[in-house]
Design a protein around this motif. Structure first.
Motif, PDB file in Angstrom:
ATOM      1  N   TYR A 138       0.825  -1.202   0.000  1.00 24.22           N
ATOM      2  CA  TYR A 138       0.000   0.000   0.000  1.00 24.22           C
ATOM      3  C   TYR A 138       0.867   1.264   0.000  1.00 24.22           C
ATOM      4  O   TYR A 138       0.507   2.269  -0.604  1.00 24.22           O
ATOM      5  CB  TYR A 138      -0.924  -0.001   1.224  1.00 24.22           C
ATOM      6  CG  TYR A 138      -1.976   1.068   1.188  1.00 24.22           C
ATOM      7  CD1 TYR A 138      -3.161   0.861   0.489  1.00 24.22           C
ATOM      8  CD2 TYR A 138      -1.801   2.273   1.847  1.00 24.22           C
ATOM      9  CE1 TYR A 138      -4.142   1.839   0.452  1.00 24.22           C
ATOM     10  CE2 TYR A 138      -2.772   3.258   1.815  1.00 24.22           C
ATOM     11  CZ  TYR A 138      -3.934   3.042   1.119  1.00 24.22           C
ATOM     12  OH  TYR A 138      -4.909   4.012   1.076  1.00 24.22           O
ATOM     13  N   ARG A 158      -6.176  -1.910  -3.748  1.00 26.95           N
ATOM     14  CA  ARG A 158      -6.106  -0.649  -3.012  1.00 26.95           C
ATOM     15  C   ARG A 158      -7.478  -0.292  -2.430  1.00 26.95           C
ATOM     16  O   ARG A 158      -7.592   0.114  -1.270  1.00 26.95           O
ATOM     17  CB  ARG A 158      -5.603   0.460  -3.944  1.00 26.95           C
ATOM     18  CG  ARG A 158      -5.211   1.724  -3.247  1.00 26.95           C
ATOM     19  CD  ARG A 158      -4.362   2.617  -4.123  1.00 26.95           C
ATOM     20  NE  ARG A 158      -3.070   2.044  -4.413  1.00 26.95           N
ATOM     21  CZ  ARG A 158      -2.032   2.040  -3.580  1.00 26.95           C
ATOM     22  NH1 ARG A 158      -2.152   2.596  -2.392  1.00 26.95           N
ATOM     23  NH2 ARG A 158      -0.883   1.497  -3.922  1.00 26.95           N
ATOM     24  N   LEU A 159      -8.530  -0.477  -3.217  1.00 26.93           N
ATOM     25  CA  LEU A 159      -9.889  -0.207  -2.735  1.00 26.93           C
ATOM     26  C   LEU A 159     -10.276  -1.159  -1.612  1.00 26.93           C
ATOM     27  O   LEU A 159     -10.868  -0.736  -0.611  1.00 26.93           O
ATOM     28  CB  LEU A 159     -10.895  -0.315  -3.889  1.00 26.93           C
ATOM     29  CG  LEU A 159     -10.795   0.753  -4.978  1.00 26.93           C
ATOM     30  CD1 LEU A 159     -11.707   0.406  -6.158  1.00 26.93           C
ATOM     31  CD2 LEU A 159     -11.130   2.123  -4.425  1.00 26.93           C
ATOM     32  N   ASP A 180      -8.410  -0.136   1.543  1.00 22.48           N
ATOM     33  CA  ASP A 180      -9.025   1.068   2.120  1.00 22.48           C
ATOM     34  C   ASP A 180     -10.301   0.704   2.883  1.00 22.48           C
ATOM     35  O   ASP A 180     -10.530   1.192   3.990  1.00 22.48           O
ATOM     36  CB  ASP A 180      -9.356   2.087   1.030  1.00 22.48           C
ATOM     37  CG  ASP A 180      -8.140   2.861   0.551  1.00 22.48           C
ATOM     38  OD1 ASP A 180      -7.144   2.953   1.295  1.00 22.48           O
ATOM     39  OD2 ASP A 180      -8.182   3.362  -0.597  1.00 22.48           O
ATOM     40  N   ARG A 231      -9.387  -1.112   6.150  1.00 22.14           N
ATOM     41  CA  ARG A 231      -8.900  -0.164   7.155  1.00 22.14           C
ATOM     42  C   ARG A 231     -10.052   0.629   7.759  1.00 22.14           C
ATOM     43  O   ARG A 231     -10.116   0.839   8.975  1.00 22.14           O
ATOM     44  CB  ARG A 231      -7.885   0.796   6.528  1.00 22.14           C
ATOM     45  CG  ARG A 231      -6.573   0.143   6.192  1.00 22.14           C
ATOM     46  CD  ARG A 231      -5.636   1.071   5.461  1.00 22.14           C
ATOM     47  NE  ARG A 231      -5.552   2.371   6.117  1.00 22.14           N
ATOM     48  CZ  ARG A 231      -5.142   3.478   5.530  1.00 22.14           C
ATOM     49  NH1 ARG A 231      -4.765   3.469   4.274  1.00 22.14           N
ATOM     50  NH2 ARG A 231      -5.073   4.608   6.180  1.00 22.14           N
ATOM     51  N   GLN A 232     -10.972   1.084   6.910  1.00 22.94           N
ATOM     52  CA  GLN A 232     -12.104   1.874   7.392  1.00 22.94           C
ATOM     53  C   GLN A 232     -12.984   1.037   8.325  1.00 22.94           C
ATOM     54  O   GLN A 232     -13.417   1.519   9.367  1.00 22.94           O
ATOM     55  CB  GLN A 232     -12.924   2.383   6.202  1.00 22.94           C
ATOM     56  CG  GLN A 232     -14.085   3.247   6.604  1.00 22.94           C
ATOM     57  CD  GLN A 232     -14.852   3.766   5.398  1.00 22.94           C
ATOM     58  OE1 GLN A 232     -14.603   3.379   4.264  1.00 22.94           O
ATOM     59  NE2 GLN A 232     -15.788   4.643   5.652  1.00 22.94           N
TER      60      GLN A 232
END
Length: 102
Positions: free
Chosen positions: A27, A83-84, A87, A90-91
C-alpha cells in the motif's frame, strides 16, 4: 453498544496476518520485488509465494515475473481493486475500534 456483527463482514482474505502485512507493505509503495517482501515480512519463500498467489487470484495484487540478468525477478504491486479493498478494510477496522467503549 458496540455492534460486533460488522466484524463478520471483514475481508478475511486481507485479515490473515501474513497477507495483511503484504498488503500494508504494498500500500505504501508503487511496487516491491519479491526479495524486499521476503525480508520485510520474515516469511519463507514458499509461504510468501503462497500468500501472493492468493492475493493475485483475488485480484488484489498484480505480479510481474521477468528476469534481471539471468536471475528470476518478481515485481509485485497492489491492483486498483486491492487498493480499494485495503481502504475498505482499514475503514471497517477503524469504525469497529471507534465504537468500543473507553
Amino acid at each position: 453498544m458496540t455492534d460486533f456483527k460488522q466484524m463478520l463482514e471483514t475481508d478475511r482474505l486481507i485479515h490473515e496476518p501474513a497477507r495483511l502485512i503484504i498488503m500494508a507493505l504494498l500500500y505504501g509503495v508503487e511496487n516491491a520485488d519479491f526479495t524486499f517482501l521476503l525480508t520485510e515480512t520474515g516469511l519463507t519463500r514458499g509461504n510468501l509465494s503462497f500468500h501472493l498467489t492468493k492475493l493475485e487470484e483475488a485480484g488484489y495484487v498484480d505480479i510481474e515475473k521477468t528476469y534481471k540478468g539471468k536471475r528470476p525477478y518478481t515485481l509485485c504491486s497492489l491492483s486498483e481493486n486491492g487498493r480499494l479493498a485495503f481502504d475498505a478494510y482499514r475503514q471497517q477496522l477503524q469504525q469497529t475500534a471507534n465504537s468500543l467503549p473507553d
